[in-house]
Motif scaffolding. Structure first.
Motif, mmCIF file in Angstrom:
data_model
loop_
_atom_site.group_PDB
_atom_site.id
_atom_site.type_symbol
_atom_site.label_atom_id
_atom_site.label_comp_id
_atom_site.label_asym_id
_atom_site.label_seq_id
_atom_site.Cartn_x
_atom_site.Cartn_y
_atom_site.Cartn_z
ATOM 1 N N GLU A 22 0.761 -1.488 0.052
ATOM 2 C CA GLU A 22 -0.370 -0.148 -0.097
ATOM 3 C C GLU A 22 0.849 1.098 0.063
ATOM 4 O O GLU A 22 2.230 0.771 0.255
ATOM 5 C CB GLU A 22 -0.935 -0.009 1.145
ATOM 6 C CG GLU A 22 -1.665 -1.199 1.184
ATOM 7 C CD GLU A 22 -2.600 -1.308 2.531
ATOM 8 O OE1 GLU A 22 -2.676 -0.442 3.706
ATOM 9 O OE2 GLU A 22 -3.226 -2.460 2.414
ATOM 10 N N ARG A 23 0.443 2.280 -0.648
ATOM 11 C CA ARG A 23 1.026 3.574 -0.767
ATOM 12 C C ARG A 23 0.756 4.531 0.448
ATOM 13 O O ARG A 23 -0.746 4.790 0.507
ATOM 14 C CB ARG A 23 1.301 4.476 -2.169
ATOM 15 C CG ARG A 23 1.586 3.069 -2.581
ATOM 16 C CD ARG A 23 1.643 3.706 -4.029
ATOM 17 N NE ARG A 23 2.636 3.378 -5.290
ATOM 18 C CZ ARG A 23 2.751 3.376 -6.465
ATOM 19 N NH1 ARG A 23 2.174 4.792 -6.965
ATOM 20 N NH2 ARG A 23 3.726 2.155 -7.676
ATOM 21 N N LEU A 24 1.371 5.086 1.137
ATOM 22 C CA LEU A 24 0.995 6.870 1.886
ATOM 23 C C LEU A 24 1.591 7.614 1.125
ATOM 24 O O LEU A 24 3.119 7.642 0.474
ATOM 25 C CB LEU A 24 1.574 5.816 3.481
ATOM 26 C CG LEU A 24 2.016 7.239 4.469
ATOM 27 C CD1 LEU A 24 0.356 7.829 4.947
ATOM 28 C CD2 LEU A 24 3.078 7.355 4.724
ATOM 29 N N GLY A 25 1.386 9.172 1.153
ATOM 30 C CA GLY A 25 1.650 10.217 0.857
ATOM 31 C C GLY A 25 1.660 10.971 2.028
ATOM 32 O O GLY A 25 1.087 10.799 3.316
ATOM 33 N N ILE A 74 -0.898 11.923 4.944
ATOM 34 C CA ILE A 74 -0.986 12.401 6.288
ATOM 35 C C ILE A 74 -1.161 13.984 5.360
ATOM 36 O O ILE A 74 0.398 13.907 4.620
ATOM 37 C CB ILE A 74 -0.217 12.449 6.795
ATOM 38 C CG1 ILE A 74 -0.040 10.907 7.682
ATOM 39 C CG2 ILE A 74 0.303 13.749 7.888
ATOM 40 C CD1 ILE A 74 1.019 10.555 7.844
ATOM 41 N N LEU A 75 -2.581 14.665 5.683
ATOM 42 C CA LEU A 75 -2.297 16.178 5.171
ATOM 43 C C LEU A 75 -2.230 16.896 6.490
ATOM 44 O O LEU A 75 -2.818 17.024 7.106
ATOM 45 C CB LEU A 75 -3.995 16.346 4.423
ATOM 46 C CG LEU A 75 -3.931 15.318 2.489
ATOM 47 C CD1 LEU A 75 -5.231 15.510 1.931
ATOM 48 C CD2 LEU A 75 -3.022 15.846 2.119
ATOM 49 N N ARG A 76 -2.050 18.200 5.735
ATOM 50 C CA ARG A 76 -2.297 19.619 6.853
ATOM 51 C C ARG A 76 -3.407 19.297 7.268
ATOM 52 O O ARG A 76 -4.613 19.666 6.144
ATOM 53 C CB ARG A 76 -1.286 20.652 6.310
ATOM 54 C CG ARG A 76 -0.647 20.414 6.430
ATOM 55 C CD ARG A 76 0.557 21.177 6.124
ATOM 56 N NE ARG A 76 0.790 21.469 4.478
ATOM 57 C CZ ARG A 76 1.577 22.605 3.455
ATOM 58 N NH1 ARG A 76 1.515 23.397 3.896
ATOM 59 N NH2 ARG A 76 1.290 22.062 2.627
ATOM 60 N N THR A 89 -11.488 9.304 3.990
ATOM 61 C CA THR A 89 -11.769 9.388 5.980
ATOM 62 C C THR A 89 -10.584 8.986 6.225
ATOM 63 O O THR A 89 -10.126 8.598 6.715
ATOM 64 C CB THR A 89 -12.275 6.730 5.529
ATOM 65 O OG1 THR A 89 -12.918 6.688 4.905
ATOM 66 C CG2 THR A 89 -12.739 7.290 7.411
ATOM 67 N N ALA A 90 -11.308 10.161 7.610
ATOM 68 C CA ALA A 90 -9.901 11.217 8.421
ATOM 69 C C ALA A 90 -10.471 9.548 9.534
ATOM 70 O O ALA A 90 -11.662 9.634 10.394
ATOM 71 C CB ALA A 90 -10.684 12.071 9.060
ATOM 72 N N ILE A 91 -8.964 9.526 9.716
ATOM 73 C CA ILE A 91 -8.543 7.876 10.710
ATOM 74 C C ILE A 91 -7.656 8.565 11.314
ATOM 75 O O ILE A 91 -8.718 8.631 13.103
ATOM 76 C CB ILE A 91 -8.049 7.055 9.813
ATOM 77 C CG1 ILE A 91 -8.447 6.540 8.646
ATOM 78 C CG2 ILE A 91 -7.026 6.279 11.484
ATOM 79 C CD1 ILE A 91 -9.487 5.723 8.719
ATOM 80 N N ASP A 187 -1.830 17.889 11.620
ATOM 81 C CA ASP A 187 -1.899 17.656 10.430
ATOM 82 C C ASP A 187 -3.076 15.762 10.909
ATOM 83 O O ASP A 187 -3.224 14.762 12.030
ATOM 84 C CB ASP A 187 -1.190 16.165 10.040
ATOM 85 C CG ASP A 187 0.053 17.212 9.531
ATOM 86 O OD1 ASP A 187 -0.038 18.336 9.800
ATOM 87 O OD2 ASP A 187 1.615 17.155 9.106
ATOM 88 N N VAL A 188 -3.672 15.208 9.508
ATOM 89 C CA VAL A 188 -4.734 14.442 9.224
ATOM 90 C C VAL A 188 -4.195 12.774 8.978
ATOM 91 O O VAL A 188 -3.660 13.223 7.674
ATOM 92 C CB VAL A 188 -5.732 14.999 8.930
ATOM 93 C CG1 VAL A 188 -7.346 14.133 9.003
ATOM 94 C CG2 VAL A 188 -6.553 16.165 9.804
ATOM 95 N N LEU A 189 -4.400 12.079 9.395
ATOM 96 C CA LEU A 189 -4.244 10.922 8.501
ATOM 97 C C LEU A 189 -5.170 10.145 7.788
ATOM 98 O O LEU A 189 -6.936 10.057 8.383
ATOM 99 C CB LEU A 189 -3.618 9.872 9.143
ATOM 100 C CG LEU A 189 -4.009 8.545 9.052
ATOM 101 C CD1 LEU A 189 -2.759 8.317 7.674
ATOM 102 C CD2 LEU A 189 -2.971 6.761 9.773
ATOM 103 N N PHE A 190 -5.389 10.210 6.353
ATOM 104 C CA PHE A 190 -6.688 9.810 6.247
ATOM 105 C C PHE A 190 -6.920 8.412 5.343
ATOM 106 O O PHE A 190 -5.467 8.526 4.628
ATOM 107 C CB PHE A 190 -6.880 10.832 4.823
ATOM 108 C CG PHE A 190 -7.668 12.070 5.432
ATOM 109 C CD1 PHE A 190 -9.027 12.923 5.700
ATOM 110 C CD2 PHE A 190 -6.815 12.952 5.471
ATOM 111 C CE1 PHE A 190 -9.185 13.405 5.398
ATOM 112 C CE2 PHE A 190 -7.229 14.422 6.052
ATOM 113 C CZ PHE A 190 -8.009 14.613 6.062
ATOM 114 N N ARG A 191 -7.650 7.755 5.018
ATOM 115 C CA ARG A 191 -7.807 6.368 4.063
ATOM 116 C C ARG A 191 -8.329 6.221 3.111
ATOM 117 O O ARG A 191 -9.335 6.863 3.318
ATOM 118 C CB ARG A 191 -8.047 5.336 5.381
ATOM 119 C CG ARG A 191 -8.580 3.911 5.413
ATOM 120 C CD ARG A 191 -8.629 3.270 5.634
ATOM 121 N NE ARG A 191 -10.623 3.377 6.522
ATOM 122 C CZ ARG A 191 -11.232 2.755 7.128
ATOM 123 N NH1 ARG A 191 -10.569 2.180 8.069
ATOM 124 N NH2 ARG A 191 -12.665 2.918 7.649
ATOM 125 N N ALA A 192 -8.489 6.439 1.879
ATOM 126 C CA ALA A 192 -8.371 6.065 0.690
ATOM 127 C C ALA A 192 -10.352 5.297 0.336
ATOM 128 O O ALA A 192 -10.520 5.126 1.338
ATOM 129 C CB ALA A 192 -8.062 5.482 -0.295
#
Length: 235
Positions: A22-25, A74-76, A89-91, A187-192
């Motif tokens: 899996e890929r994380l940005g 992971i986005l600001r 989805t914001a995890i 920052d927020v960790l999101f799931r696709a």
């Protein structure tokens, strides 16, 4: 098994492994070698915590198409609404906030403002923090932004408290903070959208962010907290 068959089997194994990863940005203001290395470490760390194989890559988020090949990102805070609108989805949210304020070397009207980059949270907040600004100019990074103030090219640099203090510690130039600034949430960790299933929040505690230096605590996501803050910011 012949040598040819072994080679084919090996190739299939590598291919399957690559596909299953899996890929994380990991968002960063500036795409540098250090940011790339730190993102790779964050991906490996996240994978180890979740029991998956995850590769990490850095990105400067400007368009939704950049997320299409990712499984996690992971986005600001500034991109929270856009990610949600795209079905992500914001995890979890990081407990590391980003206090941003104007910094000057002498008090005067703030008409010409510098920021550490077009993609920075500071640039996004420029008109909120300094509504009277006539010009807002993006520089390459925090150091260049602060140096522009010293050189008299701009009246203030919008940046984080940590960046201003770090520059003062290293070079000795004292900067003064103007006003209280704005304290952005972490920052927020999101799931696709394509990913399903629960994610254990406690497994994320200690996951390193892009600077690779400080450990980070992660908390369950609260939409009201972000919506309340972003309601005060530019649409």
């Amino acid at each position: 098994m012949t040598q040819v068959h072994r080679a084919i089997a090996g190739a299939l194994l590598v291919s399957t492994s690559a596909v299953s990863a899996e890929r994380l940005g990991v968002e960063t203001d500036h795409l540098t070698l250090i940011a790339t290395e730190n993102a790779a470490r964050t991906g490996a760390d996240l994978g180890a915590r979740l029991g998956r194989t995850i590769t990490g890559e850095s990105l400067t988020f400007t368009h939704a198409s950049q997320l299409q090949h990712l499984d996690w990102v992971i986005l600001r805070a500034m991109h929270y609404r856009e990610a949600i609108s795209l079905g992500w989805t914001a995890i979890a949210r990081s407990n590391r906030s980003q206090p941003i304020a104007p910094f000057v070397v002498e008090r005067k009207p703030l008409r010409h403002i510098a920021t550490p980059g077009l993609s920075s949270s500071a640039h996004w907040l420029a008109k909120v923090l300094v509504p009277e600004a006539v010009t807002v100019e993006a520089y390459l990074n925090n150091a260049n932004c602060l140096r522009a103030v010293i050189a008299g090219q701009v009246d203030a640099c919008l940046t984080t408290i940590a960046a201003a203090r770090g520059y003062t510690t290293r070079y000795g130039t004292p900067f003064k903070q103007v006003g209280r600034g704005i304290n952005l949430p972490g920052d927020v960790l999101f799931r696709a959208p394509s990913m399903a299933g629960p994610t254990r929040i406690d497994a994320l505690n200690g996951l390193r962010l892009t600077d690779g230096l400080q450990l980070t605590q992660w908390q369950s996501f609260d939409h009201r907290y972000y919506d309340g803050l972003l309601a005060r910011l530019p649409k």
